[in-house]
Motif scaffolding. Structure first.
Motif, short mmCIF file in Angstrom:
data_model
loop_
_atom_site.label_atom_id
_atom_site.label_comp_id
_atom_site.label_asym_id
_atom_site.label_seq_id
_atom_site.Cartn_x
_atom_site.Cartn_y
_atom_site.Cartn_z
N VAL A 59 0.86 -1.18 0.00
CA VAL A 59 0.00 0.00 0.00
C VAL A 59 0.89 1.24 0.00
O VAL A 59 1.72 1.41 0.89
N ASP A 60 0.73 2.05 -1.04
CA ASP A 60 1.48 3.29 -1.16
C ASP A 60 0.62 4.42 -0.59
O ASP A 60 -0.39 4.79 -1.17
N PRO A 80 -7.78 10.34 5.72
CA PRO A 80 -6.92 10.67 6.87
C PRO A 80 -7.03 9.65 8.01
O PRO A 80 -6.10 9.48 8.78
N ASP A 81 -8.18 8.96 8.09
CA ASP A 81 -8.34 7.95 9.13
C ASP A 81 -7.34 6.80 8.95
O ASP A 81 -6.78 6.30 9.92
N LEU A 82 -7.08 6.41 7.71
CA LEU A 82 -6.09 5.35 7.45
C LEU A 82 -4.68 5.85 7.76
O LEU A 82 -3.86 5.12 8.31
N PHE A 89 -2.33 3.99 10.66
CA PHE A 89 -1.01 3.40 10.42
C PHE A 89 0.13 4.36 10.73
O PHE A 89 1.28 4.12 10.36
N GLN A 90 -0.19 5.45 11.42
CA GLN A 90 0.79 6.43 11.90
C GLN A 90 1.71 6.91 10.78
O GLN A 90 2.93 6.91 10.91
N ILE A 91 1.08 7.33 9.67
CA ILE A 91 1.83 7.85 8.53
C ILE A 91 2.19 9.30 8.84
O ILE A 91 1.32 10.15 8.93
N SER A 92 3.48 9.56 9.04
CA SER A 92 3.89 10.92 9.38
C SER A 92 4.58 11.61 8.21
O SER A 92 4.73 12.83 8.21
N ASP A 122 5.88 -5.10 6.70
CA ASP A 122 7.05 -4.25 6.49
C ASP A 122 6.58 -2.83 6.21
O ASP A 122 5.45 -2.61 5.77
N MET A 123 7.46 -1.88 6.46
CA MET A 123 7.14 -0.47 6.22
C MET A 123 8.36 0.19 5.60
O MET A 123 9.48 0.03 6.11
#
Length: 102
Positions: A20-21, A59-61, A65-68, A83-84
């Motif tokens: 997932v990008d 924005p909820d996703l 997943f704590q995308i900063s 993996d991230m």
């Protein structure tokens, strides 16, 4: 590549290997990464799928997943985060992350 929203997300990642990008339309490195992922998507067909999530539309996703920072890629295997990867990376590095789960 398919851009998914919060409603579709769970179904898209629940089985198999899915990269997932997480991206934003205003993000320069995200635009550079798009053709890399397009090529990888073709190469990995049948083994893994690649989908995109616009952090401004979902924005909820991004929070979940704590995308900063974007681009951030998360590889899921059967619905579980495996993996991230953060930032613009060469295709080989992204492919390696997927192949180790196959």
């Amino acid at each position: 590549m398919k851009i998914v929203n919060s409603t579709e997300f769970k179904n898209e990642i629940e089985s198999g290997i899915v990269l997932v990008d997480f991206f934003a339309t205003w993000c320069g490195p995200c635009k550079m990464l798009a053709p890399v992922l397009e090529g990888l998507s073709s190469e990995m067909e049948g083994k893994a799928k690649i989908i995109k999530v616009d952090i401004d539309q979902s924005p909820d996703l991004a929070d979940q997943f704590q995308i900063s920072s974007v681009p951030t890629m998360i590889v899921f295997k059967d619905g579980q985060k495996a993996d991230m990867l953060v930032g613009f990376l060469p295709k080989e590095r992204i492919q390696e992350s997927i192949l180790k789960l196959i």
